[in-house]
Scaffold this active site. Structure first.
Site, PDB file in Angstrom:
ATOM      1  N   TYR A 125       0.809  -1.217   0.000  1.00 43.66           N
ATOM      2  CA  TYR A 125       0.000   0.000   0.000  1.00 43.66           C
ATOM      3  C   TYR A 125       0.845   1.270   0.000  1.00 43.66           C
ATOM      4  CZ  TYR A 125      -4.172  -2.766   1.145  1.00 43.66           C
ATOM      5  OH  TYR A 125      -5.211  -3.648   1.137  1.00 43.66           O
ATOM      6  N   ASP A 225      -3.151 -17.144   5.977  1.00 45.01           N
ATOM      7  CA  ASP A 225      -4.320 -17.929   5.524  1.00 45.01           C
ATOM      8  C   ASP A 225      -4.855 -18.794   6.660  1.00 45.01           C
ATOM      9  OD1 ASP A 225      -1.813 -19.030   5.169  1.00 45.01           O
ATOM     10  OD2 ASP A 225      -2.276 -20.095   3.337  1.00 45.01           O
TER      11      ASP A 225
END
Ligand code: NAD
Length: 365
Positions: A125, A225
């Site tokens: 980002y 995950d």
């Protein structure tokens, strides 16, 4: 009694309504605050011709702490997001998002009490991107292909993920300091170091180093995950999570969903030396602007975080307790907290604030 001077940014859309409701509730705790009102974003463009008037920036610099209503970001005039720009301007590197189930809020899960600490500046980002068809992309691709001894597809755009030692150290330290200050017992570092050995690997290594300075706080790590699955299956095993920017963005919304959605989730963006901007996680919900309809709870909870941040811990606790009581009773709540969205007994933004203020008075008594 201390009088705090704090910057107040009403925002736009439904922002000014929820901000008004929130300052009434904050003031009802008895804490003395002088609000230094400033405009940023769309209202600032309309009034001053710029989304970032110098007066607003100077106000945050001077007061260090601000409460901010949501800002509409789709301005389409040369900058991506006023929210992101604000984080960059003040180096607000820590995004703090507590996520807690409150009785009365419908949630898909049982009892959750988690704190997400997301790094706010680095990672994918950072805005280092190269678009198709630009000479910069060709240049960057050539350098990368040479250095990495690999070929990339010619029709690929590139975004750079960077994670620094300094950035990792300060965000992990922030998570541990938050844990110590708030009676939390465990910090979990979330990463994908098994695949991204150098960036996430660095984050994980630094997290392990920082953890050694906090022997009283348990430390562990999880691959992102697996973390998502575990948060859905057994969130009670976790306490404070610290994550790089991208995973933090996704996992914090996942956790907000687990506790009832963005309407009830507060956030804070915090930098060095106590500089901090407190806000709701949701946006400006412009379709409801001016209707006295939306729920101010998320911003009020952000107000409780802000009170604790400025050293008014007891007032912050009382405010959270009063909000929780209103929601648990379930009578004077906005449409989104009713079992049916068109429930005619739902109250408006102002009346929700009135109910919180009444509860605060009862707690005081
Ligand atoms: P949003 O969060 O503003 O609204 C989405 C929907 O969620 C609303 O239509 C409403 O149904 C519901 N909702 C949101 N807040 C609520 C509340 N307090 N009470 C009850 N219901 C609520 O998301 P959006 O429509 O995607 O974004 C609108 C604008 O806000 C965009 O310009 C977006 O970029 C911006 N935004 C700003 C911030 C910020 O200032 N931090 C954060 C997110 C989005």
């Amino acid at each position: 009694m201390t009088v705090h001077t704090l910057t107040l940014i009403p925002g736009d859309g439904t922002g000014p309504e929820i901000v008004e409701a929130t300052i009434r509730a904050i003031e009802a705790t008895g804490v003395q605050i002088t609000w230094d009102r400033q405009e940023i974003g769309v209202p600032a463009i309309e009034k001053f011709g710029t989304p970032f008037p110098q007066a607003a920036l100077d106000s945050i610099k001077r007061n260090k702490v601000g409460l901010k209503g949501p800002l509409t970001t789709e301005l389409g005039k040369g900058f991506r997001s006023v929210n992101v720009a604000l984080r960059k301007e003040f180096d607000l590197y820590a995004n703090l998002r507590p996520a807690k189930t409150y009785p009365g809020v419908r949630t898909p899960m049982g009892n959750i009490d988690l704190v997400i600490v997301r790094e706010n500046i680095e990672d994918l980002y950072a805005g280092i991107e190269f678009d198709l068809g630009t000479p910069e992309l060709a240049e960057v691709r050539a350098v990368i292909e040479k250095a990495a001894k690999t070929k990339m597809r010619e029709d690929a755009a590139i975004s750079i993920k960077y994670i620094s030692e300094m950035g990792s150290r300060r965000i992990v330290k922030f998570a541990f300091e938050y844990a110590v200050a708030n009676g939390r017992t465990k910090v979990t570092a979330v990463h994908k170091a098994n695949v991204m050995k150098f960036t996430d690997g660095l984050f994980l290594r630094i997290a392990g180093e920082v953890a050694k300075d906090y022997p009283a706080i348990e430390f562990e790590d999880r691959i992102v995950d697996n973390m998502c699955m575990q948060l859905v299956q057994k969130p009670e095993l976790y306490d404070v999570l610290v994550l790089p920017n991208l995973y933090g963005d996704i996992v914090s919304d996942l956790v907000a969903g687990l506790v009832g959605g963005l309407g009830v989730a507060p956030g804070a963006n915090i930098g060095e030396n106590g500089v901090a901007v407190f806000e709701a996680i949701h946006g400006s919900a412009p379709k409801y602007a001016g209707q006295n309809k939306v729920n101010p709870m998320a911003l009020m909870l952000a107000g409780a975080l802000m009170l604790r941040h400025i050293g008014e811990r007891a007032a912050g606790d009382r405010l959270e307790q009063a909000i929780a009581a209103v929601v648990a009773i379930g009578k004077d709540v906005t449409y989104d907290l009713k079992p049916e969205r068109d429930d005619p007994t739902a109250v408006g933004t102002k009346e929700f604030a009135d109910a919180v203020i009444k509860q605060l008075a009862a707690i005081h008594a």
